[in-house]
Design a protein around this motif. Structure first.
Motif, PDB file in Angstrom:
ATOM      1  N   TYR A   1       0.826  -1.206   0.000  1.00 52.87           N
ATOM      2  CA  TYR A   1       0.000   0.000   0.000  1.00 52.87           C
ATOM      3  C   TYR A   1       0.866   1.264   0.000  1.00 52.87           C
ATOM      4  CZ  TYR A   1      -3.299   3.563   1.496  1.00 52.87           C
ATOM      5  OH  TYR A   1      -4.047   4.713   1.583  1.00 52.87           O
ATOM      6  N   LEU A   2       1.908   1.263   0.792  1.00 48.60           N
ATOM      7  CA  LEU A   2       2.757   2.446   0.905  1.00 48.60           C
ATOM      8  C   LEU A   2       3.566   2.713  -0.361  1.00 48.60           C
ATOM      9  CD1 LEU A   2       4.090   2.057   4.555  1.00 48.60           C
ATOM     10  CD2 LEU A   2       2.503   3.804   3.696  1.00 48.60           C
ATOM     11  N   PHE A   3       4.061   1.655  -1.001  1.00 49.29           N
ATOM     12  CA  PHE A   3       5.001   1.840  -2.110  1.00 49.29           C
ATOM     13  C   PHE A   3       4.463   1.396  -3.464  1.00 49.29           C
ATOM     14  CE2 PHE A   3       7.697   1.192   1.709  1.00 49.29           C
ATOM     15  CZ  PHE A   3       8.203   2.483   1.767  1.00 49.29           C
TER      16      PHE A   3
ATOM     17  N   TRP B   1      -8.579   5.342  -2.971  1.00 50.06           N
ATOM     18  CA  TRP B   1      -8.010   4.327  -2.086  1.00 50.06           C
ATOM     19  C   TRP B   1      -8.902   4.039  -0.878  1.00 50.06           C
ATOM     20  CZ3 TRP B   1      -4.052   1.535  -3.691  1.00 50.06           C
ATOM     21  CH2 TRP B   1      -3.222   2.062  -4.683  1.00 50.06           C
ATOM     22  N   LEU B   2      -9.952   4.816  -0.716  1.00 51.60           N
ATOM     23  CA  LEU B   2     -10.798   4.705   0.472  1.00 51.60           C
ATOM     24  C   LEU B   2     -11.433   3.318   0.623  1.00 51.60           C
ATOM     25  CD1 LEU B   2     -11.743   6.372   2.864  1.00 51.60           C
ATOM     26  CD2 LEU B   2     -13.729   7.046   1.514  1.00 51.60           C
ATOM     27  N   ALA B   3     -11.934   2.763  -0.469  1.00 51.98           N
ATOM     28  CA  ALA B   3     -12.566   1.433  -0.398  1.00 51.98           C
ATOM     29  C   ALA B   3     -11.558   0.371   0.048  1.00 51.98           C
ATOM     30  CB  ALA B   3     -13.167   1.060  -1.743  1.00 51.98           C
TER      31      ALA B   3
ATOM     32  N   THR C   1      -6.118   2.211  10.211  1.00 52.09           N
ATOM     33  CA  THR C   1      -6.916   3.373  10.629  1.00 52.09           C
ATOM     34  C   THR C   1      -6.157   4.665  10.341  1.00 52.09           C
ATOM     35  OG1 THR C   1      -7.961   2.022  12.333  1.00 52.09           O
ATOM     36  CG2 THR C   1      -8.168   4.408  12.563  1.00 52.09           C
ATOM     37  N   VAL C   2      -4.853   4.660  10.571  1.00 54.49           N
ATOM     38  CA  VAL C   2      -4.030   5.822  10.213  1.00 54.49           C
ATOM     39  C   VAL C   2      -4.101   6.056   8.705  1.00 54.49           C
ATOM     40  CG1 VAL C   2      -1.649   6.684  10.097  1.00 54.49           C
ATOM     41  CG2 VAL C   2      -2.502   5.624  12.199  1.00 54.49           C
ATOM     42  N   PHE C   3      -4.066   4.968   7.927  1.00 53.16           N
ATOM     43  CA  PHE C   3      -4.199   5.096   6.473  1.00 53.16           C
ATOM     44  C   PHE C   3      -5.543   5.690   6.090  1.00 53.16           C
ATOM     45  CE2 PHE C   3      -1.166   1.297   5.550  1.00 53.16           C
ATOM     46  CZ  PHE C   3      -0.076   2.110   5.812  1.00 53.16           C
ATOM     47  N   LEU C   4      -6.590   5.364   6.834  1.00 53.34           N
ATOM     48  CA  LEU C   4      -7.913   5.930   6.564  1.00 53.34           C
ATOM     49  C   LEU C   4      -7.888   7.441   6.691  1.00 53.34           C
ATOM     50  CD1 LEU C   4     -11.037   5.557   6.150  1.00 53.34           C
ATOM     51  CD2 LEU C   4     -11.175   5.572   8.638  1.00 53.34           C
ATOM     52  N   PHE C   5      -7.337   7.937   7.795  1.00 53.84           N
ATOM     53  CA  PHE C   5      -7.283   9.387   7.987  1.00 53.84           C
ATOM     54  C   PHE C   5      -6.360  10.049   6.974  1.00 53.84           C
ATOM     55  CE2 PHE C   5      -8.746   8.070  12.263  1.00 53.84           C
ATOM     56  CZ  PHE C   5      -9.943   8.764  12.245  1.00 53.84           C
ATOM     57  N   SER C   6      -5.266   9.410   6.653  1.00 55.02           N
ATOM     58  CA  SER C   6      -4.350   9.984   5.663  1.00 55.02           C
ATOM     59  C   SER C   6      -5.015  10.025   4.288  1.00 55.02           C
ATOM     60  CB  SER C   6      -3.041   9.202   5.654  1.00 55.02           C
ATOM     61  OG  SER C   6      -2.824   8.517   4.493  1.00 55.02           O
ATOM     62  N   THR C   7      -5.796   9.001   3.959  1.00 56.58           N
ATOM     63  CA  THR C   7      -6.510   8.976   2.686  1.00 56.58           C
ATOM     64  C   THR C   7      -7.563  10.080   2.639  1.00 56.58           C
ATOM     65  OG1 THR C   7      -6.180   6.595   2.516  1.00 56.58           O
ATOM     66  CG2 THR C   7      -7.911   7.533   1.165  1.00 56.58           C
TER      67      THR C   7
END
Length: 182
Positions: free
Chosen positions: A20-22, A120-122, A106-112
């Motif tokens: 996901y990150l890269f 990327w939200l889904a 969850t951190v990815f959710l807020f960053s998205t």
């Protein structure tokens, strides 16, 4: 005792996060990244639920549908825990992986949301859902298993007390009828 299970417990989780990150660095195809990460998350969900939970901490959970079509969740804990240094370390790895990864998603959710990368939200919601489903299931196993064992032991003692009382009553009843000749 279970190095392969421990490896795969973390491998799919960490691979999904790293991908996901890269993913944007390695591929311009959103669909390829999406499918790859979703497959890694699915492999993780399956392996944790069906293999590593049972091997590393002696817990498992599943959903069962009865003949009436009603859904029943079953949470199971190993009855006799055998704790050694290796299994204790594996249990720590299991629980840390199980708790930390949903926090990361969850951190990815807020960053998205804040970066407005809504495509990327889904995927992030799927990651949170799969990770927290396993966490929820294993927390119920851990807490419910202890309650289940205490309920079983209390039922055993209640049942044995009832049987003892019934035996005493029938013996008393037999003695009374034996003395009177009836």
């Amino acid at each position: 005792r279970h190095p392969v299970a421990t490896f795969f417990h973390l491998f799919f989780r960490v691979s999904a996060i790293v991908t996901y990150l890269f993913c944007d660095w390695f591929s311009n195809s959103f669909v390829a990244c999406f499918v790859t990460i979703l497959l890694l998350l699915s492999f993780d969900f399956w392996s944790v639920k069906n293999v590593t939970g049972r091997l590393l901490v002696g817990l498992r959970w599943w959903n069962q549908i009865d003949e009436d079509g009603k859904s029943h969740w079953v949470f199971e804990a190993k009855k006799v825990p055998t704790v050694t240094a290796s299994t204790e370390a594996e249990a720590r790895i299991f629980w840390l992986g199980l708790i930390i990864c949903p926090v990361i998603w969850t951190v990815f959710l807020f960053s998205t949301l804040f970066s407005l990368k809504l495509k990327w939200l889904a995927l992030v919601i799927a990651g949170i859902s799969l990770q927290t489903a396993n966490l929820y299931g294993y927390i119920h196993c851990k807490l419910g298993g202890q309650k289940g064992i205490s309920r079983i032991t209390s039922r055993f003692f209640v049942t044995s007390d009832v049987l003892k009382r019934q035996t005493r009553i029938s013996e008393d009843h037999t003695e009374e009828h034996g003395k009177t000749g009836t």
